[in-house]
Scaffold this motif. Structure first.
Motif, short mmCIF file in Angstrom:
data_model
loop_
_atom_site.label_atom_id
_atom_site.label_comp_id
_atom_site.label_asym_id
_atom_site.label_seq_id
_atom_site.Cartn_x
_atom_site.Cartn_y
_atom_site.Cartn_z
N HIS A 8 0.83 -1.21 0.00
CA HIS A 8 0.00 0.00 0.00
C HIS A 8 0.86 1.26 0.00
N ASP A 9 0.20 2.41 -0.13
CA ASP A 9 0.99 3.64 -0.21
C ASP A 9 0.58 4.71 0.81
N GLY A 10 0.11 4.25 1.98
CA GLY A 10 0.13 5.11 3.17
C GLY A 10 -0.90 6.22 3.27
N SER A 11 -1.90 6.21 2.40
CA SER A 11 -2.94 7.22 2.51
C SER A 11 -3.97 6.75 3.55
N VAL A 12 -4.98 7.58 3.82
CA VAL A 12 -5.97 7.21 4.85
C VAL A 12 -6.61 5.86 4.54
N ASP A 13 -7.07 5.70 3.29
CA ASP A 13 -7.79 4.45 2.99
C ASP A 13 -6.85 3.25 2.88
N ASP A 14 -5.56 3.50 2.64
CA ASP A 14 -4.58 2.40 2.66
C ASP A 14 -4.44 1.85 4.09
N LEU A 15 -4.33 2.76 5.06
CA LEU A 15 -4.14 2.31 6.44
C LEU A 15 -5.41 1.69 7.00
N MET A 125 -3.14 -4.81 -3.59
CA MET A 125 -2.31 -3.61 -3.77
C MET A 125 -3.20 -2.38 -3.92
N THR A 126 -2.92 -1.37 -3.09
CA THR A 126 -3.77 -0.18 -3.08
C THR A 126 -2.98 1.08 -3.40
N GLY A 127 -1.86 0.90 -4.08
CA GLY A 127 -1.07 2.04 -4.55
C GLY A 127 -0.56 1.67 -5.94
N PRO A 128 0.48 2.36 -6.40
CA PRO A 128 1.09 2.01 -7.69
C PRO A 128 1.62 0.58 -7.71
N TRP A 173 -4.75 8.02 -10.63
CA TRP A 173 -3.47 8.39 -10.03
C TRP A 173 -2.48 7.23 -9.82
N ASN A 174 -2.94 6.09 -9.31
CA ASN A 174 -1.99 4.99 -9.04
C ASN A 174 -1.34 4.51 -10.34
N ALA A 175 -2.11 4.56 -11.43
CA ALA A 175 -1.55 4.18 -12.73
C ALA A 175 -0.62 5.26 -13.26
N TRP A 247 -11.82 4.28 -2.13
CA TRP A 247 -11.09 3.52 -3.15
C TRP A 247 -10.51 2.20 -2.64
N ASP A 248 -9.53 2.34 -1.72
CA ASP A 248 -8.74 1.16 -1.32
C ASP A 248 -9.54 0.23 -0.42
N VAL A 249 -10.43 0.81 0.37
CA VAL A 249 -11.23 -0.01 1.28
C VAL A 249 -12.18 -0.89 0.48
CA CA Z 1 -3.70 4.15 -1.98
#
Ligand code: CA
Ligand code: AGV
Length: 312
Positions: A8-15, A125-128, A173-175, A247-249
């Motif tokens: 993941h990449d550490g945003s609110v919904d990633d955590l 995976m919830t980021g790039p 954005w992740n893409a 998104w990530d959730v």
């Molecule tokens: Ca993310």
């Protein structure tokens, strides 16, 4: 039990996704990698370790920091949220961090954990996709041990969420952060379920959602979720570039409770050059993926409540 590796990449919904993965009764989380894309790396790694300390029910894990670099950096204002998340009192009651940092960078940690795990591993995976692309380049044989990739990224309706110069508005954005990594993963034999913007539009952060979490704040995990989503803008009068969706959730919860979403198989490709770079699009004879199309909105939010209350 299903083996899951989370990058993941550490945003609110990633955590929040990390927290929920730790509650899923049928999930054995084998590893966590953090990439410094939509967050500064240090606070994102630190907050991840603290979420594991506080919410893992004693399961031992470590957190691998990525050394991957993107092509198009995220806005600094968004990346700053990780400092606030890392400082939330609910993650800092004990004053110490026990969950260790993994010895290797995230892409090599992914290889090690997948290879060391008996049976197959599901990737969420919830980021790039940079760490996965690098892992596949280093050791293509991991593909045989990966059951499926659930990825939050892309969109197939040409309505992107990047508001930056030198791009054409069709890209997620992740893409956009690393278009070539998406292409590398698309060119691999992995089975892919993509949660793109078309489905996440159905689950915006709204004042009503926040209010609901506020009423449940006696449950520590829902308190954390409410505090986290207090840092970011909801959908109120109209959508802006900064409006938050879950998104990530959605990606994480749908990986565990597939009945909450509908999907379709589509054939797709990825642009890696020009103003549309990072654009995922449908094309005949393209790469087959499973696209999430619709969400049971109320069922999704109920599932978050249920999972979060397992942390009580
Ligand atoms: Ca993310
Ligand atoms: O494009 C969605 C991805 C998700 O993985 N991220 C945020 C989610 O973690 C990037 C992003 C798009 N719009 C944003 C984003 C915004 N308004 N604030 C922060 N991040």
């Amino acid at each position: 039990m299903r083996n899951v590796y989370f990058n993941h990449d550490g945003s609110v919904d990633d955590l929040v996704s990390l927290l929920l993965l730790l509650q899923m009764p049928d999930v054995h989380l084998t590893g966590v990698g953090v990439i410094g894309a939509d967050a500064y790396l240090e606070p994102a790694v630190s907050a991840s370790r603290k979420v594991i300390d506080r919410f893992s029910h004693g399961a031992t894990l470590n957190v691998a920091a990525s050394n991957s670099r993107g092509v198009h950096p995220f806005p600094k204002e968004w990346r700053m949220d990780a400092f606030s998340l890392d400082a939330l009192p609910i993650l800092n009651e004990s004053g110490t961090i026990n969950t260790p940092i993994a010895s290797k960078p995230a892409h090599l940690d992914l290889i090690d954990k997948v290879q060391a795990t008996a049976g197959k591993t599901t990737l969420v995976m919830t980021g790039p996709l940079t760490d996965l692309a690098r892992a596949l380049e280093t050791d293509p044989s991991i593909a045989d041990k990966i059951d499926r990739l659930y990825w939050m990224g892309g969109t197939l309706d040409n309505r992107g969420n990047v508001a930056e110069p030198e791009q054409d508005g069709t890209v997620e954005w992740n893409a956009y952060w690393d278009p070539q990594a998406v292409k590398t993963v698309w060119d691999s034999p992995l089975t892919i379920q993509m949660v793109g913007l078309e489905s996440t539009h159905q689950v915006p952060l709204t004042p009503a959602v926040r209010q609901h979490w506020a009423t449940l704040r006696q449950h520590p995990a829902l308190d954390f979720i409410g505090q986290g989503y207090a840092l970011v803008p909801p959908l109120e009068h109209f959508e802006t570039n900064s409006t938050y969706f879950l998104w990530d959730v959605l990606t994480t919860v749908a990986s565990d409770t597939p009945s909450l979403v509908t999907t379709k198989t589509v054939t797709t490709d990825v642009l890696t050059t020009g103003p549309g770079q990072g654009r995922t699009f449908e094309v005949a004879d393209g790469r087959p993926i499973t696209l999430v199309t619709t969400v049971d909105h109320d069922g999704f939010f109920r599932r978050i409540d249920e999972l979060a209350q397992l942390a009580d």
